[in-house]
Structures are given as structure tokens and as C-alpha cells.
Design a protein around this motif. Structure first.
Motif, PDB file in Angstrom:
ATOM      1  N   UNK A  15       0.361  -1.183   0.058  1.00 39.87           N
ATOM      2  CA  UNK A  15       0.314  -0.074   0.638  1.00 39.87           C
ATOM      3  C   UNK A  15       1.015   1.125  -0.077  1.00 39.87           C
ATOM      4  N   UNK A  16       1.850   1.602   0.626  1.00 39.22           N
ATOM      5  CA  UNK A  16       2.555   2.576   0.752  1.00 39.22           C
ATOM      6  C   UNK A  16       3.272   2.503  -0.281  1.00 39.22           C
ATOM      7  N   UNK A  17       3.881   1.393  -1.454  1.00 35.27           N
ATOM      8  CA  UNK A  17       4.565   1.489  -3.105  1.00 35.27           C
ATOM      9  C   UNK A  17       3.385   2.106  -3.742  1.00 35.27           C
ATOM     10  N   UNK A  18       1.635   1.710  -3.747  1.00 34.71           N
ATOM     11  CA  UNK A  18       1.038   2.466  -4.072  1.00 34.71           C
ATOM     12  C   UNK A  18       0.736   3.464  -4.155  1.00 34.71           C
ATOM     13  N   UNK A  19       1.040   4.265  -2.839  1.00 41.58           N
ATOM     14  CA  UNK A  19       0.480   5.315  -2.050  1.00 41.58           C
ATOM     15  C   UNK A  19       1.642   6.228  -2.786  1.00 41.58           C
ATOM     16  N   UNK A  57       3.538  10.576  -6.462  1.00 44.30           N
ATOM     17  CA  UNK A  57       4.739  11.006  -7.634  1.00 44.30           C
ATOM     18  C   UNK A  57       3.214  11.441  -9.475  1.00 44.30           C
ATOM     19  N   UNK A  58       2.220  10.819  -9.288  1.00 46.72           N
ATOM     20  CA  UNK A  58       1.350  11.470 -10.547  1.00 46.72           C
ATOM     21  C   UNK A  58       0.690  12.536  -9.570  1.00 46.72           C
ATOM     22  N   UNK A  59       0.736  12.667  -9.187  1.00 49.03           N
ATOM     23  CA  UNK A  59      -0.432  13.941  -8.522  1.00 49.03           C
ATOM     24  C   UNK A  59       0.884  14.913  -8.413  1.00 49.03           C
ATOM     25  N   UNK A  60       2.027  14.731  -8.115  1.00 42.05           N
ATOM     26  CA  UNK A  60       3.022  16.131  -8.226  1.00 42.05           C
ATOM     27  C   UNK A  60       2.854  16.535  -9.095  1.00 42.05           C
ATOM     28  N   UNK A  61       3.441  14.941 -10.409  1.00 39.47           N
ATOM     29  CA  UNK A  61       3.261  15.483 -11.953  1.00 39.47           C
ATOM     30  C   UNK A  61       2.679  16.262 -12.631  1.00 39.47           C
ATOM     31  N   UNK A  62       1.205  15.620 -12.056  1.00 41.29           N
ATOM     32  CA  UNK A  62       0.172  16.369 -12.826  1.00 41.29           C
ATOM     33  C   UNK A  62      -0.122  18.210 -11.991  1.00 41.29           C
ATOM     34  N   UNK A  63       0.005  18.018 -10.750  1.00 47.24           N
ATOM     35  CA  UNK A  63       0.586  19.524 -10.427  1.00 47.24           C
ATOM     36  C   UNK A  63       1.771  20.406 -10.900  1.00 47.24           C
ATOM     37  N   UNK A  64       3.023  19.465 -11.492  1.00 50.82           N
ATOM     38  CA  UNK A  64       3.863  20.367 -12.763  1.00 50.82           C
ATOM     39  C   UNK A  64       3.499  21.139 -14.026  1.00 50.82           C
ATOM     40  N   UNK A  65       2.458  19.444 -14.090  1.00 53.19           N
ATOM     41  CA  UNK A  65       2.371  19.907 -15.802  1.00 53.19           C
ATOM     42  C   UNK A  65       0.891  20.819 -15.876  1.00 53.19           C
ATOM     43  N   UNK A  66       0.349  21.303 -14.443  1.00 57.35           N
ATOM     44  CA  UNK A  66      -0.970  21.861 -14.465  1.00 57.35           C
ATOM     45  C   UNK A  66       0.145  23.783 -13.734  1.00 57.35           C
ATOM     46  N   UNK A  67       1.615  23.587 -13.303  1.00 55.15           N
ATOM     47  CA  UNK A  67       1.664  25.338 -13.212  1.00 55.15           C
ATOM     48  C   UNK A  67       2.611  25.906 -14.338  1.00 55.15           C
ATOM     49  N   UNK A  68       2.380  24.750 -15.909  1.00 54.62           N
ATOM     50  CA  UNK A  68       3.296  24.358 -16.996  1.00 54.62           C
ATOM     51  C   UNK A  68       2.454  25.054 -17.470  1.00 54.62           C
ATOM     52  N   UNK A  69       1.698  24.587 -17.943  1.00 52.11           N
ATOM     53  CA  UNK A  69      -0.578  24.991 -18.373  1.00 52.11           C
ATOM     54  C   UNK A  69      -0.837  26.741 -17.779  1.00 52.11           C
ATOM     55  N   UNK A  70      -0.049  27.141 -16.715  1.00 53.45           N
ATOM     56  CA  UNK A  70      -0.378  28.411 -15.976  1.00 53.45           C
ATOM     57  C   UNK A  70       0.249  29.521 -16.831  1.00 53.45           C
ATOM     58  N   UNK A  71       1.149  28.870 -16.442  1.00 52.11           N
ATOM     59  CA  UNK A  71       2.786  29.995 -17.375  1.00 52.11           C
ATOM     60  C   UNK A  71       2.331  30.038 -18.474  1.00 52.11           C
ATOM     61  N   UNK A 109      -8.396  21.534 -17.457  1.00 50.67           N
ATOM     62  CA  UNK A 109      -9.075  20.174 -17.603  1.00 50.67           C
ATOM     63  C   UNK A 109      -7.750  19.219 -16.641  1.00 50.67           C
ATOM     64  N   UNK A 110      -7.085  19.729 -15.739  1.00 48.45           N
ATOM     65  CA  UNK A 110      -6.292  18.255 -15.134  1.00 48.45           C
ATOM     66  C   UNK A 110      -6.804  18.352 -13.240  1.00 48.45           C
ATOM     67  N   UNK A 111      -8.630  19.215 -13.697  1.00 50.10           N
ATOM     68  CA  UNK A 111      -8.312  18.879 -12.128  1.00 50.10           C
ATOM     69  C   UNK A 111      -9.036  18.016 -11.719  1.00 50.10           C
ATOM     70  N   UNK A 112      -9.923  17.350 -12.889  1.00 44.65           N
ATOM     71  CA  UNK A 112     -10.777  16.374 -12.481  1.00 44.65           C
ATOM     72  C   UNK A 112      -9.518  14.971 -12.207  1.00 44.65           C
ATOM     73  N   UNK A 113      -8.400  15.163 -13.096  1.00 44.77           N
ATOM     74  CA  UNK A 113      -7.160  13.840 -12.892  1.00 44.77           C
ATOM     75  C   UNK A 113      -6.911  14.082 -11.646  1.00 44.77           C
ATOM     76  N   UNK A 114      -6.630  15.143 -11.047  1.00 45.80           N
ATOM     77  CA  UNK A 114      -5.505  15.957  -9.851  1.00 45.80           C
ATOM     78  C   UNK A 114      -6.481  14.903  -8.570  1.00 45.80           C
ATOM     79  N   UNK A 115      -7.738  15.819  -8.759  1.00 50.87           N
ATOM     80  CA  UNK A 115      -8.752  15.665  -7.695  1.00 50.87           C
ATOM     81  C   UNK A 115      -8.617  13.510  -7.694  1.00 50.87           C
ATOM     82  N   UNK A 116      -9.182  13.277  -8.808  1.00 48.25           N
ATOM     83  CA  UNK A 116      -9.638  11.900  -8.469  1.00 48.25           C
ATOM     84  C   UNK A 116      -8.293  10.827  -8.408  1.00 48.25           C
ATOM     85  N   UNK A 117      -7.152  11.573  -8.136  1.00 39.20           N
ATOM     86  CA  UNK A 117      -5.556  10.718  -8.216  1.00 39.20           C
ATOM     87  C   UNK A 117      -5.338  11.279  -6.183  1.00 39.20           C
TER      88      UNK A 117
END
Length: 588
Positions: free
Chosen positions: A387-391, A396-410, A419-427
Motif C-alpha cells: 500500500x505504501x508503494x501504491x501511495x 508521484x503522479x499527483x506531483x507530475x500533474x501539479x507540475x504540468x498544471x503549473x506549466x499550463x498556467x505559465x 482540464x487537469x483538475x478532475x484528474x488531480x482530484x481523482x488522484x
């Protein structure tokens, strides 16, 4: 030593010998080719053999290869795979360095041999032609001499005959002179052709044939040398892989030396250790007093004789002793003799059974309560690690989406941040679910490891009657029960027998049990499928009544209506307790 001088008259034999030499070379090429095929076949068989005995992935066999002896065997298989690779190298090198070169050389050798013997036959034909010319001129000279001699004899005969006219004599004389001149011309021609033939013959036997045979000799010697070099290459190809093959064999020896029998013995302990204590001594049972027989403290039927007076509990606590036992209205079973129960207990294997799982058909509980304590601890620890590995993966996936969102904001031209909010909420929701699941398993793990009480309050109330009726000596033979999230209880077979008897005795008392009052409400945060007996299915967002709060085991008892109640995981509901309700706790 030259074939041209020593074998000047063995043209045909030399032709046969050189053809035999080419046949020998082709035979050697065929031998090497078959050797390469054998090497490839051997390498393939070794690889298949190594693959055959490799443990299958994600199988029980793979788990068994944790022992050092099995690891050494795996290393041996890997080294044999490398060993097979070296035989493939032998085949490839022999094919490229011997077969290909010799095949090309044989073609060149055939062309050279053909050219040399063609020159030899041409020289033979020339000398034969000269010989025929010599023979022809010789026969002509012989014929002209005989004709001249006959003409001379005729002239002399005519000249001696007095009856012959002078004209006839003159004619005979002229004819004799003509024949004599023709003989002289034939003699001169024969002499010239003879000198020419002798010259050609000398050139043939002392120049042309020696040169041609010398070339054939050199060709044959090159063939012999080339064949010897190929044999050296044949041996060198084998010698080149010997160091690597030696390393493969050294690897097998090293793997064998790494086998640690003590470590393997320890792994066996870790794999099969139950964590139970050995049973204690059986006390003496006195049968001299038939009416007042003293039952041993360690007897499993102890609660059968002494439990009756203590079964009367005040209030409704008795209704919580066995919440999931189906009531049996059949007549009470006849009690078995103590000796029969004891023999059954001593001969049975030390298994832990889930009480409700036994009734369901033996499904594996979520908390692994069907396993011995040590094995259960290992399984829970393994589950927590997974479970810890899955977490971590979800984070890591959440951090990647967050970085991508920051890139889209800039850089809005690269994409829409929304468009990434739904995926971020799901993660994030997945992370929260995994954390709740991890906390649940960590609580069970802490309980097993002794960081939490071995039993919670609810489990003690449910098993209180059984514990109160058995002295401490019983615990040496049968381990304590452990509660599981699905409401199952793990016991040894001897305890199960007693539980069943107790449940039968108490059936009448459960019939009159009044329903528990509601102490609050709860809202389902997630959908829960209550597949185990004693649980209840809920749908996300549904509101239900709480009739018994979590006692520390991770389960809350709820009610949908008068006929539908059961347990759900506490982490799946949001509980709101009525502070004025009886039995509700006040949280600060």
C-alpha cells in the motif's frame, strides 16, 4: 625436389592427385559445418534446459527460491545460459573464420587447377602435332629415296641394253635425276622438321612441363598449408572461449559456496513459525469421586460444567456475545466424553479457523486472521508495504500533474489548466483511500506486534464468557481469539467445538433479545459491499442509524431499518453521535 623434373611423365596422376586434394578440403569444410550445427544445437538445448527449470514468475515456485540453495541453483541455470552462449560463439567463429574462407579458397583453387592443366594439355597437343609432322616428313623422305633408287636402277638397266634407243636411255636418265632431286628435297625437309621437333621436345620436357608442374605443385602445397592453418583456427576458436567458460564454471562454484544452511534453516522458521506457545502439562483428573469429578483446568469441556451458573448477565450485554451465530432450534446435542475431546485436540493440526469463514466455506479474511500470529504479521507487513508503494506511486503522479498544471498556467498555449483538475482530484481521492486502507492494516499490524491491546473491548465482551470459564492453563494449549474486520474470530479446533456448544446452549436466550437503541447517525462516504456474514452493504451518501460505535477494531454497527443491521468499516462512514444517547462517548 620438383614435380617438373621428377614427375615429367605423370601428368594424368598429378591431375587425379590434385582433384583428390580438393575433395579432402571440401570434406574438411563439411566436417566443420557439421560441428557448427552441433554447437548450435547443443547451445539451444542448454538454453531450453535452463529455461525449463527457471521458476515461473508470480507463482508459488518463485517464492520458494528465497533459500540460498535455490538461489545457487538459479545462478547455475544463468551460468549455463552463458555457457550456451559461448558455444554459439564457437559456431559463429568457425562459420566465419573457417567455412566461409575455405569455401571461397576452394573455388579459387579449382579455377587455378583448371588453368594449369589446360596449359599442360595445350603443350601436349603442340608436341604431338610436331611429332606428327616429323613422322610425315620422314615417311615422305623414305618414299622419295626408294623412288629415286628404283629410277636409278631402271636407268642403269636401260643404259646396258643395246636394243634400247638412245632417246629411251636419255629419258630414263632424266627420270632418275628428277627422283634423286626429290629425294634430296625430302631429306632436307625431314632434317629441318626433325631439328624443329627436337627443339620443341626439349622445350616441352625441360621448360613448359616443369613450369606447369611447378605451378601445380605450389598450388597443392598452398592447399595443404591452408588446410593446416584452418585446423589451427579450429583449435584457436575453442581456446578463445575457454576463459569465459572457465568463468561460467567459477560462477557455478561460487554460487555453490554461497549456500548457507543456517540461513536456509532460519528462513524455514520465518516461513512456518506460528507464534503459538506449546501446550502445557495436562493435570490429573480424579475419577474416584464420580458425583464431584474435578475437571482439569486445562480441559476444553471446563466451561460446559461450570459455565451455566455464570451465563446470566444483567441487561442486554448477553445479546452481544455471539452476534453472527445462526440460531439452532434443534434439540441439544449429546455431550462428548472428555477423553474423546482431548484426543481430538491432541491429534488435530494447529490451525486457526475463522468462525464465520468456517460457516461461509473458508474464505480468506481481509486481516489474515486465519493465519498463525507470526505468519499473519508477515502478511500484514507485506500488505502495508504494498500500500505504501501504491501511495508513493499516486503521489508521484499527483506531483507530475501539479507540475504540468503549473506549466499550463505559465504557458496557456500549451494547454488548459482546468482540464487537469478532475484528474488531480481523482488522484487525491485515490491517495486518501489508500491511506485509510494503510491505517487499517497498520492498526492490525500494531495489534499483532503488541503495540496495541491484543483484544478490543468489543472482542472481550463477545468472548468474556469463554475467558471467564477457562483458567490460564487453557491458554497454553489454545491461543486467544483475534478479531478481524469482517467480524470473524480465529480459534483452534478445540475452541470451535466449545463455541458451537455454547452457542447451542444460549440459543433460547438470544430469541428474546431486544433491538439496540440508536445512539446517533452516520453518512456513508464510500460504497461498501457487505459480502461477509454480519456485515451490511451501504451506498455512498446513504444515511443510517448507529447502534454500536467502533470499539477499536475498525468496525461500526449500524441499522437501516428494524430488520436490516450489521457492521461496516468505520473509515467508510462519517459518524455523528447523539451525546445524550446512552452508551455514546464524548470526544474532546
Amino acid at each position: 625436389m620438383s614435380w617438373g623434373t621428377e614427375l615429367w611423365d605423370q601428368f594424368d596422376n598429378l591431375e587425379k592427385h590434385t582433384q583428390w586434394g580438393i575433395d579432402i578440403l571440401e570434406k574438411y569444410i563439411k566436417f566443420v559445418k557439421e560441428r557448427t550445427e552441433i554447437e548450435l544445437s547443443y547451445a539451444k538445448q542448454l538454453r531450453n534446459l535452463s529455461k525449463k527449470y527457471q521458476p515461473k514468475k508470480n507463482s508459488k515456485e518463485e517464492e520458494e527460491y528465497k533459500y540460498t540453495s535455490c538461489k545457487a541453483f538459479i545462478s547455475t541455470l544463468n551460468e549455463m545460459n552463458d555457457y550456451a552462449g559461448q558455444h554459439e560463439v564457437i559456431s559463429e567463429n568457425m562459420a566465419s573464420q573457417i567455412i566461409v574462407d575455405l569455401a571461397r579458397y576452394v573455388q579459387e583453387l579449382k579455377q587455378e587447377r583448371k588453368s594449369n592443366f589446360h596449359d599442360g594439355r595445350k603443350a601436349q597437343q603442340h608436341i604431338e602435332t610436331c611429332w606428327k609432322q616429323l613422322e610425315s616428313s620422314k615417311r615422305r623422305f623414305e618414299r622419295d629415296c626408294k623412288e629415286a633408287d628404283r629410277a636409278q636402277q631402271y636407268f642403269e638397266k636401260m643404259d646396258a641394253d643395246i636394243n634400247v634407243t638412245k632417246a629411251d636411255v636419255e629419258k630414263a636418265r632424266q627420270q632418275a635425276q628428277i627422283r634423286h632431286q626429290m629425294a634430296e628435297d625430302s631429306k632436307a625437309d625431314y632434317s629441318s622438321i626433325l631439328q624443329k621437333f627436337n627443339h620443341e621436345q626439349h622445350e616441352y620436357y625441360h621448360t613448359h612441363i616443369p613450369n606447369i608442374f611447378q605451378k601445380i605443385q605450389e598450388m597443392e602445397e598452398r592447399r595443404i598449408v591452408r588446410m593446416g592453418e584452418s585446423m589451427k583456427t579450429y583449435a584457436e576458436v575453442d581456446r578463445q572461449v575457454i576463459p569465459i567458460i572457465g568463468k561460467c564454471l567459477d560462477g557455478i562454484v561460487k554460487a555453490a559456496e554461497s549456500i548457507d544452511q543456517k540461513n536456509d534453516s532460519q528462513l524455514v522458521i520465518e516461513a512456518y513459525k506460528s507464534g503459538f506457545e506449546p501446550p502445557g502439562d495436562i493435570e490429573f483428573e480424579d475419577y474416584t469421586q464420580p458425583m464431584k469429578r474435578t475437571v482439569s483446568d486445562n480441559s476444553l469441556s471446563n466451561s460446559r460444567g461450570e459455565g451455566k451458573p455464570d451465563l446470566k448477565f444483567g441487561g442486554k450485554s448477553k445479546g452481544k456475545l455471539w452476534p453472527f451465530i445462526k440460531k439452532n432450534k434443534s434439540p441439544k446435542q449429546q455431550k462428548e466424553p472428555l477423553s474423546h475431546r482431548f484426543n481430538e485436540f491432541m491429534t488435530s493440526k494447529p490451525k486457526i479457523h475463522c468462525f464465520r469463514s468456517l460457516k461461509r466455506g473458508g474464505a480468506t479474511p481481509e486481516d489474515f486472521s486465519n493465519l498463525p500470529p507470526e505468519q499473519r504479521r508477515k502478511k500484514l507487513q507485506q500488505k502495508v508495504d504494498e500500500l505504501n508503494k501504491e501511495i508513493q506511486k499516486e503521489m508521484d503522479q499527483r506531483d507530475a500533474i501539479t507540475k504540468m498544471k503549473d506549466v499550463y498556467l505559465k504557458n496557456p498555449q500549451m494547454g488548459d489548466p482546468a482540464s487537469l483538475d478532475h484528474k488531480l482530484a481523482e488522484v487525491s481521492q485515490n491517495i486518501e483511500k489508500l491511506r485509510l486502507e494503510t491505517q487499517k492494516f497498520e492498526a492490525w499490524l500494531a495489534e499483532v506486534e503488541g503495540r496495541l491491546p491484543a483484544r478490543n473491548e468489543q472482542a472481550r465482551r463477545q468472548s468474556g464468557l469463554y475467558d471467564s470459564q477457562n483458567p490460564p492453563t487453557v491458554n497454553n494449549c489454545a491461543q486467544d481469539r483475534e478479531s478481524s474486520p469482517d467480524g470473524s474470530y480465529t480459534e483452534e479446533q478445540s475452541q470451535e467445538s466449545e463455541v458451537k456448544v455454547l452457542a447451542t446452549d444460549f440459543d433460547d436466550e438470544f430469541d428474546d433479545e431486544e433491538p439496540l437503541p440508536a445512539i446517533g447517525t452516520c453518512k456513508a462516504l464510500y460504497t461498501f459491499e457487505g459480502q461477509n456474514e454480519g456485515t451490511i452493504s451501504v451506498v455512498e451518501g446513504e444515511t443510517l442509524y448507529v447502534i454500536e460505535e467502533d470499539k477499536g477494531d475498525g468496525w461500526t454497527r449500524i441499522r437501516r431499518n428494524e430488520d436490516e443491521e450489521g457492521y461496516v468499516p468505520t473509515s467508510y462512514v462519517e459518524v455523528c453521535l447523539d451525546k445524550n444517547a446512552k452508551g455514546a462517548k464524548t470526544y474532546i
